[in-house]
Design a protein around this motif. Structure first.
Motif, PDB file in Angstrom:
ATOM      1  N   THR A 174       0.828  -1.201   0.000  1.00 43.71           N
ATOM      2  CA  THR A 174       0.000   0.000   0.000  1.00 43.71           C
ATOM      3  C   THR A 174       0.865   1.255   0.000  1.00 43.71           C
ATOM      4  O   THR A 174       2.043   1.225   0.401  1.00 43.71           O
ATOM      5  N   ILE A 175       0.253   2.356  -0.433  1.00 41.61           N
ATOM      6  CA  ILE A 175       0.952   3.651  -0.428  1.00 41.61           C
ATOM      7  C   ILE A 175       1.258   4.060   1.016  1.00 41.61           C
ATOM      8  O   ILE A 175       2.343   4.562   1.314  1.00 41.61           O
ATOM      9  N   GLU A 176       0.310   3.807   1.920  1.00 44.28           N
ATOM     10  CA  GLU A 176       0.519   4.150   3.335  1.00 44.28           C
ATOM     11  C   GLU A 176       1.693   3.360   3.909  1.00 44.28           C
ATOM     12  O   GLU A 176       2.509   3.895   4.667  1.00 44.28           O
ATOM     13  N   GLY A 177       1.793   2.077   3.548  1.00 45.47           N
ATOM     14  CA  GLY A 177       2.908   1.257   4.008  1.00 45.47           C
ATOM     15  C   GLY A 177       4.232   1.769   3.478  1.00 45.47           C
ATOM     16  O   GLY A 177       5.230   1.826   4.217  1.00 45.47           O
ATOM     17  N   PHE A 178       4.248   2.160   2.202  1.00 45.74           N
ATOM     18  CA  PHE A 178       5.469   2.707   1.602  1.00 45.74           C
ATOM     19  C   PHE A 178       5.913   3.974   2.336  1.00 45.74           C
ATOM     20  O   PHE A 178       7.098   4.115   2.682  1.00 45.74           O
ATOM     21  N   VAL A 179       4.972   4.881   2.583  1.00 44.38           N
ATOM     22  CA  VAL A 179       5.309   6.142   3.267  1.00 44.38           C
ATOM     23  C   VAL A 179       5.779   5.867   4.698  1.00 44.38           C
ATOM     24  O   VAL A 179       6.766   6.450   5.163  1.00 44.38           O
ATOM     25  N   GLY A 180       5.086   4.957   5.387  1.00 50.82           N
ATOM     26  CA  GLY A 180       5.482   4.619   6.749  1.00 50.82           C
ATOM     27  C   GLY A 180       6.869   4.007   6.812  1.00 50.82           C
ATOM     28  O   GLY A 180       7.680   4.369   7.672  1.00 50.82           O
ATOM     29  N   GLY A 181       7.142   3.080   5.895  1.00 43.28           N
ATOM     30  CA  GLY A 181       8.469   2.475   5.843  1.00 43.28           C
ATOM     31  C   GLY A 181       9.548   3.503   5.545  1.00 43.28           C
ATOM     32  O   GLY A 181      10.628   3.471   6.154  1.00 43.28           O
ATOM     33  N   MET A 182       9.249   4.421   4.641  1.00 45.94           N
ATOM     34  CA  MET A 182      10.200   5.477   4.294  1.00 45.94           C
ATOM     35  C   MET A 182      10.507   6.356   5.505  1.00 45.94           C
ATOM     36  O   MET A 182      11.685   6.642   5.803  1.00 45.94           O
ATOM     37  N   LEU A 183       9.486   6.782   6.230  1.00 44.51           N
ATOM     38  CA  LEU A 183       9.690   7.670   7.384  1.00 44.51           C
ATOM     39  C   LEU A 183      10.550   6.998   8.452  1.00 44.51           C
ATOM     40  O   LEU A 183      11.494   7.600   8.977  1.00 44.51           O
ATOM     41  N   ILE A 216      13.062   4.020  -2.029  1.00 44.22           N
ATOM     42  CA  ILE A 216      12.361   4.226  -3.310  1.00 44.22           C
ATOM     43  C   ILE A 216      12.703   3.113  -4.295  1.00 44.22           C
ATOM     44  O   ILE A 216      11.810   2.432  -4.838  1.00 44.22           O
ATOM     45  N   PHE A 217      13.997   2.910  -4.536  1.00 40.15           N
ATOM     46  CA  PHE A 217      14.386   1.926  -5.547  1.00 40.15           C
ATOM     47  C   PHE A 217      14.312   0.494  -5.013  1.00 40.15           C
ATOM     48  O   PHE A 217      14.123  -0.449  -5.791  1.00 40.15           O
ATOM     49  N   GLY A 218      14.436   0.346  -3.687  1.00 38.35           N
ATOM     50  CA  GLY A 218      14.255  -0.978  -3.103  1.00 38.35           C
ATOM     51  C   GLY A 218      12.819  -1.462  -3.263  1.00 38.35           C
ATOM     52  O   GLY A 218      12.569  -2.637  -3.565  1.00 38.35           O
ATOM     53  N   THR A 219      11.855  -0.555  -3.065  1.00 41.46           N
ATOM     54  CA  THR A 219      10.445  -0.905  -3.256  1.00 41.46           C
ATOM     55  C   THR A 219      10.168  -1.270  -4.707  1.00 41.46           C
ATOM     56  O   THR A 219       9.475  -2.245  -5.005  1.00 41.46           O
ATOM     57  N   PHE A 256      18.326  -4.166  -6.588  1.00 37.34           N
ATOM     58  CA  PHE A 256      17.820  -3.168  -7.537  1.00 37.34           C
ATOM     59  C   PHE A 256      18.251  -1.761  -7.145  1.00 37.34           C
ATOM     60  O   PHE A 256      18.513  -0.914  -8.010  1.00 37.34           O
ATOM     61  N   ALA A 257      18.317  -1.501  -5.837  1.00 37.28           N
ATOM     62  CA  ALA A 257      18.698  -0.162  -5.367  1.00 37.28           C
ATOM     63  C   ALA A 257      20.192   0.094  -5.465  1.00 37.28           C
ATOM     64  O   ALA A 257      20.628   1.256  -5.543  1.00 37.28           O
ATOM     65  N   THR A 258      21.005  -0.974  -5.488  1.00 29.38           N
ATOM     66  CA  THR A 258      22.464  -0.819  -5.401  1.00 29.38           C
ATOM     67  C   THR A 258      23.077   0.074  -6.480  1.00 29.38           C
ATOM     68  O   THR A 258      23.914   0.925  -6.155  1.00 29.38           O
ATOM     69  N   PRO A 259      22.730  -0.048  -7.771  1.00 35.14           N
ATOM     70  CA  PRO A 259      23.338   0.853  -8.760  1.00 35.14           C
ATOM     71  C   PRO A 259      23.096   2.333  -8.461  1.00 35.14           C
ATOM     72  O   PRO A 259      23.966   3.180  -8.679  1.00 35.14           O
ATOM     73  N   PHE A 260      21.910   2.649  -7.939  1.00 31.64           N
ATOM     74  CA  PHE A 260      21.575   4.035  -7.607  1.00 31.64           C
ATOM     75  C   PHE A 260      22.334   4.484  -6.349  1.00 31.64           C
ATOM     76  O   PHE A 260      22.816   5.620  -6.282  1.00 31.64           O
ATOM     77  N   LEU A 261      22.450   3.575  -5.384  1.00 36.39           N
ATOM     78  CA  LEU A 261      23.208   3.885  -4.170  1.00 36.39           C
ATOM     79  C   LEU A 261      24.696   4.026  -4.461  1.00 36.39           C
ATOM     80  O   LEU A 261      25.367   4.894  -3.899  1.00 36.39           O
TER      81      LEU A 261
END
Length: 272
Positions: A174-183, A216-219, A256-261
Protein backbone atom coordinates in the motif's frame (compact mmCIF):
# COMPACT_ATOMS: atom_id res chain seq x y z
CA UNK A 1 7.43 -27.20 13.60
CA UNK A 2 5.19 -24.14 13.31
CA UNK A 3 5.76 -22.28 10.02
CA UNK A 4 6.20 -18.88 11.71
CA UNK A 5 8.89 -20.35 14.00
CA UNK A 6 10.70 -21.85 11.00
CA UNK A 7 10.50 -18.51 9.20
CA UNK A 8 11.84 -16.64 12.25
CA UNK A 9 14.74 -19.06 12.79
CA UNK A 10 15.62 -19.03 9.10
CA UNK A 11 15.62 -15.23 9.08
CA UNK A 12 17.81 -15.06 12.19
CA UNK A 13 20.38 -17.44 10.68
CA UNK A 14 20.47 -15.29 7.53
CA UNK A 15 20.94 -12.05 9.49
CA UNK A 16 23.61 -13.48 11.79
CA UNK A 17 25.51 -14.96 8.84
CA UNK A 18 25.36 -11.75 6.82
CA UNK A 19 26.35 -9.41 9.66
CA UNK A 20 29.09 -11.61 11.12
CA UNK A 21 30.70 -12.41 7.75
CA UNK A 22 30.62 -8.73 6.72
CA UNK A 23 32.13 -7.50 9.99
CA UNK A 24 34.66 -10.30 10.46
CA UNK A 25 36.96 -9.57 7.53
CA UNK A 26 37.04 -8.40 3.89
CA UNK A 27 37.68 -12.01 2.87
CA UNK A 28 34.59 -13.50 4.57
CA UNK A 29 32.47 -10.59 3.29
CA UNK A 30 33.60 -11.10 -0.31
CA UNK A 31 33.21 -14.88 -0.15
CA UNK A 32 29.69 -14.69 1.31
CA UNK A 33 28.46 -12.27 -1.33
CA UNK A 34 30.18 -14.33 -4.01
CA UNK A 35 28.15 -17.34 -2.82
CA UNK A 36 25.00 -15.22 -2.71
CA UNK A 37 25.72 -14.15 -6.29
CA UNK A 38 26.00 -17.71 -7.61
CA UNK A 39 22.82 -18.77 -5.80
CA UNK A 40 20.97 -15.73 -7.15
CA UNK A 41 22.17 -16.46 -10.69
CA UNK A 42 20.82 -20.02 -10.42
CA UNK A 43 17.48 -18.68 -9.14
CA UNK A 44 17.24 -16.07 -11.91
CA UNK A 45 17.93 -18.79 -14.50
CA UNK A 46 15.00 -20.72 -13.06
CA UNK A 47 12.72 -17.67 -13.37
CA UNK A 48 13.90 -16.83 -16.89
CA UNK A 49 14.10 -20.45 -18.14
CA UNK A 50 17.83 -20.17 -18.89
CA UNK A 51 20.45 -22.90 -18.84
CA UNK A 52 22.72 -22.30 -15.81
CA UNK A 53 26.18 -23.07 -17.25
CA UNK A 54 26.92 -19.85 -19.18
CA UNK A 55 25.42 -17.50 -16.53
CA UNK A 56 27.49 -19.11 -13.75
CA UNK A 57 30.67 -18.69 -15.82
CA UNK A 58 29.69 -15.05 -16.47
CA UNK A 59 29.15 -14.47 -12.75
CA UNK A 60 32.49 -16.02 -11.76
CA UNK A 61 34.32 -14.05 -14.46
CA UNK A 62 32.67 -10.81 -13.30
CA UNK A 63 33.65 -11.50 -9.70
CA UNK A 64 37.27 -12.17 -10.58
CA UNK A 65 37.65 -9.25 -13.01
CA UNK A 66 35.74 -6.59 -11.10
CA UNK A 67 34.39 -7.73 -7.71
CA UNK A 68 37.58 -9.14 -6.23
CA UNK A 69 39.73 -6.51 -7.89
CA UNK A 70 39.35 -3.76 -5.30
CA UNK A 71 41.28 -1.11 -7.25
CA UNK A 72 38.71 1.63 -7.75
CA UNK A 73 39.22 2.65 -11.34
CA UNK A 74 36.71 5.47 -11.99
CA UNK A 75 36.19 4.47 -15.64
CA UNK A 76 35.54 0.84 -14.71
CA UNK A 77 33.17 1.83 -11.91
CA UNK A 78 31.26 4.18 -14.21
CA UNK A 79 30.99 1.54 -16.94
CA UNK A 80 29.54 -1.02 -14.51
CA UNK A 81 27.23 1.55 -12.94
CA UNK A 82 25.81 2.75 -16.27
CA UNK A 83 25.28 -0.81 -17.52
CA UNK A 84 23.30 -1.71 -14.40
CA UNK A 85 21.29 1.52 -14.54
CA UNK A 86 20.40 0.86 -18.19
CA UNK A 87 18.99 -2.57 -17.30
CA UNK A 88 17.19 -1.11 -14.27
CA UNK A 89 15.40 1.40 -16.50
CA UNK A 90 14.36 -1.34 -18.94
CA UNK A 91 12.97 -3.41 -16.05
CA UNK A 92 11.02 -0.39 -14.79
CA UNK A 93 9.59 0.17 -18.26
CA UNK A 94 8.33 -3.43 -18.24
CA UNK A 95 7.00 -3.00 -14.71
CA UNK A 96 4.67 -0.17 -15.73
CA UNK A 97 3.52 -1.71 -19.00
CA UNK A 98 -0.16 -2.62 -18.87
CA UNK A 99 -0.18 -4.97 -21.87
CA UNK A 100 1.51 -8.37 -22.25
CA UNK A 101 5.31 -8.36 -22.12
CA UNK A 102 7.26 -9.04 -25.28
CA UNK A 103 9.02 -12.45 -24.99
CA UNK A 104 12.77 -12.06 -24.42
CA UNK A 105 15.35 -14.01 -26.39
CA UNK A 106 18.37 -15.63 -24.75
CA UNK A 107 20.67 -12.65 -25.37
CA UNK A 108 18.18 -10.24 -23.79
CA UNK A 109 17.76 -12.56 -20.80
CA UNK A 110 21.54 -12.76 -20.32
CA UNK A 111 21.76 -8.95 -20.52
CA UNK A 112 19.11 -8.66 -17.83
CA UNK A 113 20.84 -11.24 -15.68
CA UNK A 114 24.06 -9.22 -15.97
CA UNK A 115 22.52 -5.84 -15.13
CA UNK A 116 19.97 -7.02 -12.59
CA UNK A 117 21.96 -9.63 -10.66
CA UNK A 118 25.67 -9.89 -11.51
CA UNK A 119 26.70 -6.23 -11.64
CA UNK A 120 24.75 -5.20 -8.50
CA UNK A 121 26.54 -7.90 -6.50
CA UNK A 122 29.87 -6.66 -7.84
CA UNK A 123 28.90 -3.09 -6.91
CA UNK A 124 27.98 -4.18 -3.36
CA UNK A 125 31.46 -5.67 -2.95
CA UNK A 126 33.11 -2.61 -4.51
CA UNK A 127 31.06 -0.22 -2.35
CA UNK A 128 32.70 -1.58 0.78
CA UNK A 129 36.10 -0.64 -0.68
CA UNK A 130 35.16 2.61 -2.42
CA UNK A 131 37.26 4.71 -0.02
CA UNK A 132 40.26 2.39 -0.71
CA UNK A 133 39.91 0.86 2.76
CA UNK A 134 37.41 -1.79 3.76
CA UNK A 135 34.40 -0.20 5.48
CA UNK A 136 31.77 -2.83 6.34
CA UNK A 137 29.43 -0.28 7.93
CA UNK A 138 28.15 1.08 4.62
CA UNK A 139 26.97 -2.48 3.84
CA UNK A 140 25.62 -3.24 7.33
CA UNK A 141 23.85 0.13 7.36
CA UNK A 142 22.24 -0.57 3.99
CA UNK A 143 20.79 -3.84 5.25
CA UNK A 144 19.64 -2.40 8.59
CA UNK A 145 17.75 0.32 6.73
CA UNK A 146 16.09 -2.03 4.23
CA UNK A 147 15.07 -4.35 7.09
CA UNK A 148 13.64 -1.38 9.00
CA UNK A 149 11.76 -0.24 5.91
CA UNK A 150 10.33 -3.70 5.24
CA UNK A 151 9.26 -4.14 8.86
CA UNK A 152 7.54 -0.79 9.28
CA UNK A 153 6.05 -0.78 5.77
CA UNK A 154 4.37 -4.07 6.72
CA UNK A 155 3.18 -2.80 10.12
CA UNK A 156 1.87 0.56 8.84
CA UNK A 157 0.30 -1.11 5.80
CA UNK A 158 -1.50 -3.61 8.04
CA UNK A 159 -2.74 -0.89 10.41
CA UNK A 160 -3.83 1.91 8.06
CA UNK A 161 -3.11 0.73 4.51
CA UNK A 162 -6.02 1.56 2.20
CA UNK A 163 -4.58 2.60 -1.15
CA UNK A 164 -2.77 -0.01 -3.25
CA UNK A 165 0.70 0.80 -4.55
CA UNK A 166 0.65 -1.41 -7.67
CA UNK A 167 -2.15 -3.91 -7.15
CA UNK A 168 -1.76 -5.94 -10.34
CA UNK A 169 1.82 -6.87 -9.32
CA UNK A 170 1.71 -6.90 -5.52
CA UNK A 171 -1.83 -6.74 -4.06
CA UNK A 172 -0.63 -6.39 -0.45
CA UNK A 173 1.61 -3.33 -0.86
CA UNK A 174 0.00 0.00 0.00
CA UNK A 175 0.95 3.65 -0.43
CA UNK A 176 0.52 4.15 3.33
CA UNK A 177 2.91 1.26 4.01
CA UNK A 178 5.47 2.71 1.60
CA UNK A 179 5.31 6.14 3.27
CA UNK A 180 5.48 4.62 6.75
CA UNK A 181 8.47 2.47 5.84
CA UNK A 182 10.20 5.48 4.29
CA UNK A 183 9.69 7.67 7.38
CA UNK A 184 11.00 5.05 9.79
CA UNK A 185 13.97 4.26 7.54
CA UNK A 186 14.95 7.92 7.16
CA UNK A 187 14.66 8.59 10.90
CA UNK A 188 16.57 5.37 11.57
CA UNK A 189 19.24 6.51 9.12
CA UNK A 190 19.76 9.74 11.07
CA UNK A 191 20.11 7.76 14.32
CA UNK A 192 22.49 5.35 12.57
CA UNK A 193 24.63 8.25 11.39
CA UNK A 194 25.15 9.38 14.98
CA UNK A 195 27.06 6.16 15.73
CA UNK A 196 30.85 6.38 15.78
CA UNK A 197 30.93 3.25 13.61
CA UNK A 198 28.46 4.23 10.90
CA UNK A 199 29.55 7.85 10.57
CA UNK A 200 32.88 6.56 9.25
CA UNK A 201 30.93 5.88 6.06
CA UNK A 202 28.41 8.74 5.89
CA UNK A 203 27.26 11.70 7.97
CA UNK A 204 23.75 11.57 9.50
CA UNK A 205 22.27 13.73 6.72
CA UNK A 206 24.00 11.68 4.05
CA UNK A 207 22.63 8.52 5.63
CA UNK A 208 19.13 10.03 5.43
CA UNK A 209 19.48 10.67 1.70
CA UNK A 210 20.97 7.19 1.31
CA UNK A 211 17.89 5.74 3.05
CA UNK A 212 15.49 7.66 0.80
CA UNK A 213 17.20 6.35 -2.35
CA UNK A 214 17.28 2.84 -0.89
CA UNK A 215 13.58 2.79 0.01
CA UNK A 216 12.36 4.23 -3.31
CA UNK A 217 14.39 1.93 -5.55
CA UNK A 218 14.26 -0.98 -3.10
CA UNK A 219 10.45 -0.90 -3.26
CA UNK A 220 10.58 -0.81 -7.05
CA UNK A 221 13.03 -3.71 -6.97
CA UNK A 222 10.63 -5.75 -4.87
CA UNK A 223 7.90 -5.09 -7.45
CA UNK A 224 10.23 -6.00 -10.32
CA UNK A 225 11.03 -9.36 -8.78
CA UNK A 226 7.34 -9.97 -8.06
CA UNK A 227 6.65 -9.42 -11.75
CA UNK A 228 9.45 -11.81 -12.75
CA UNK A 229 7.97 -14.48 -10.46
CA UNK A 230 4.47 -13.86 -11.84
CA UNK A 231 5.76 -14.27 -15.38
CA UNK A 232 7.49 -17.52 -14.35
CA UNK A 233 4.39 -18.75 -12.50
CA UNK A 234 6.22 -19.36 -9.20
CA UNK A 235 5.71 -18.09 -5.65
CA UNK A 236 9.40 -17.93 -4.66
CA UNK A 237 12.67 -17.67 -6.56
CA UNK A 238 14.12 -20.61 -4.60
CA UNK A 239 13.79 -22.74 -1.47
CA UNK A 240 17.14 -22.31 0.26
CA UNK A 241 15.61 -20.27 3.13
CA UNK A 242 12.64 -22.06 4.71
CA UNK A 243 9.70 -19.69 5.07
CA UNK A 244 11.41 -16.97 3.02
CA UNK A 245 12.11 -18.51 -0.38
CA UNK A 246 15.38 -17.94 -2.18
CA UNK A 247 18.33 -15.59 -1.88
CA UNK A 248 16.92 -13.46 -4.69
CA UNK A 249 13.70 -13.09 -2.67
CA UNK A 250 15.73 -11.74 0.27
CA UNK A 251 18.00 -9.47 -1.75
CA UNK A 252 15.69 -8.20 -4.52
CA UNK A 253 15.25 -4.74 -2.95
CA UNK A 254 18.93 -4.22 -2.19
CA UNK A 255 20.10 -5.49 -5.58
CA UNK A 256 17.82 -3.17 -7.54
CA UNK A 257 18.70 -0.16 -5.37
CA UNK A 258 22.46 -0.82 -5.40
CA UNK A 259 23.34 0.85 -8.76
CA UNK A 260 21.57 4.03 -7.61
CA UNK A 261 23.21 3.89 -4.17
CA UNK A 262 26.62 3.22 -5.69
CA UNK A 263 26.26 6.28 -7.93
CA UNK A 264 25.25 8.40 -4.92
CA UNK A 265 28.12 7.08 -2.82
CA UNK A 266 30.63 7.61 -5.63
CA UNK A 267 29.52 11.21 -6.10
CA UNK A 268 29.89 11.89 -2.37
CA UNK A 269 33.38 10.41 -2.29
CA UNK A 270 34.63 12.16 -5.42
CA UNK A 271 33.18 15.52 -4.34
CA UNK A 272 34.72 15.22 -0.88
Amino acid sequence: MNESIIRTLSGLVYIILLVSATLYSPFTFAILFGIFLILSVVEFCRLANLDKAVPIVMALAGLMLFGYNVNNNPASNLMLNLAALFISVSLLMDLFKTGPLVPRDKTAKLARLTGYVIIPFILIIKMAFLTNAFNPYIIIGMFILIWANDTFAYIVGKLIGRHKLLERISPKKTIEGFVGGMLFAVVGAYILGQSSYFNTALSPWQWMAFAAVLVIFGTLGDLVESQLKRNAGVKDSGKIMPGHGGILDRLDSVLFATPFLFLYYQILNYVS
